[in-house]
Design a protein around this motif. Structure first.
Motif, PDB file in Angstrom:
ATOM      1  N   VAL A   1      30.655   4.274   2.938  1.00 37.76           N
ATOM      2  CA  VAL A   1      29.507   4.431   2.033  1.00 37.76           C
ATOM      3  C   VAL A   1      29.647   3.503   1.143  1.00 37.76           C
ATOM      4  O   VAL A   1      30.616   3.533   0.233  1.00 37.76           O
ATOM      5  CB  VAL A   1      27.710   5.408   1.674  1.00 37.76           C
ATOM      6  N   THR A   2      28.739   2.629   0.610  1.00 37.43           N
ATOM      7  CA  THR A   2      28.467   1.653  -0.564  1.00 37.43           C
ATOM      8  C   THR A   2      27.837   2.788  -1.786  1.00 37.43           C
ATOM      9  O   THR A   2      26.602   3.226  -1.549  1.00 37.43           O
ATOM     10  CB  THR A   2      27.847   0.502  -0.440  1.00 37.43           C
TER      11      THR A   2
ATOM     12  N   ALA B   1      18.990   5.317  -0.995  1.00 39.00           N
ATOM     13  CA  ALA B   1      19.161   5.299   0.122  1.00 39.00           C
ATOM     14  C   ALA B   1      20.728   4.497   0.425  1.00 39.00           C
ATOM     15  O   ALA B   1      20.711   2.817  -0.406  1.00 39.00           O
ATOM     16  CB  ALA B   1      18.625   5.343   0.855  1.00 39.00           C
ATOM     17  N   THR B   2      21.679   4.853   0.939  1.00 39.98           N
ATOM     18  CA  THR B   2      22.946   3.537   1.180  1.00 39.98           C
ATOM     19  C   THR B   2      22.983   4.067   2.584  1.00 39.98           C
ATOM     20  O   THR B   2      22.568   5.063   3.728  1.00 39.98           O
ATOM     21  CB  THR B   2      23.272   3.297   0.605  1.00 39.98           C
ATOM     22  N   THR B   3      23.315   3.137   3.197  1.00 34.83           N
ATOM     23  CA  THR B   3      24.051   3.381   4.518  1.00 34.83           C
ATOM     24  C   THR B   3      25.176   3.434   5.176  1.00 34.83           C
ATOM     25  O   THR B   3      26.060   3.393   4.967  1.00 34.83           O
ATOM     26  CB  THR B   3      23.578   1.612   5.956  1.00 34.83           C
ATOM     27  N   VAL B   4      25.881   4.705   5.976  1.00 33.17           N
ATOM     28  CA  VAL B   4      26.878   5.314   6.460  1.00 33.17           C
ATOM     29  C   VAL B   4      27.352   4.157   7.449  1.00 33.17           C
ATOM     30  O   VAL B   4      27.004   3.424   8.619  1.00 33.17           O
ATOM     31  CB  VAL B   4      27.189   6.149   6.866  1.00 33.17           C
ATOM     32  N   THR B   5      28.859   3.627   7.107  1.00 39.54           N
ATOM     33  CA  THR B   5      29.032   2.648   8.255  1.00 39.54           C
ATOM     34  C   THR B   5      29.981   3.377   9.317  1.00 39.54           C
ATOM     35  O   THR B   5      30.016   4.784   9.431  1.00 39.54           O
ATOM     36  CB  THR B   5      30.174   2.312   7.116  1.00 39.54           C
TER      37      THR B   5
END
Length: 77
Positions: free
Chosen positions: A11-12, A2-6
């Motif tokens: 995303v990274t 999982a990654t976080t949306v800015t």
């Protein structure tokens, strides 16, 4: 993974995925929708990443000759 949306919608891409796909700085990627509705991350340049074996391929450079290596393994040196 999982990654976080800015706040800017960025995303990274996780390192494991970048390594697997051979993505580095300046690489172009595309987002495609599959027939099932999933979103796929695809390299835009169509290059295939080097296999894990190709990344290891190379040579050690100048060093001991074959005769010197054999002498070492036989305990002659």
């Amino acid at each position: 993974m999982a990654t976080t949306v800015t706040a800017k919608g960025q995303v990274t891409i996780p390192k494991e995925v970048r390594d697997l796909m051979g993505i580095g700085p300046g690489s172009k990627v595309e987002f495609r929708r599959s027939t099932e509705g999933n979103i796929l991350l695809v390299r835009a340049d169509k290059k295939r990443p080097k296999s894990r074996f190709a990344r290891l391929r190379g040579h050690a450079g100048k060093g001991l000759s074959t005769d010197a290596i054999l002498a070492l393994t036989r305990g002659e040196a």
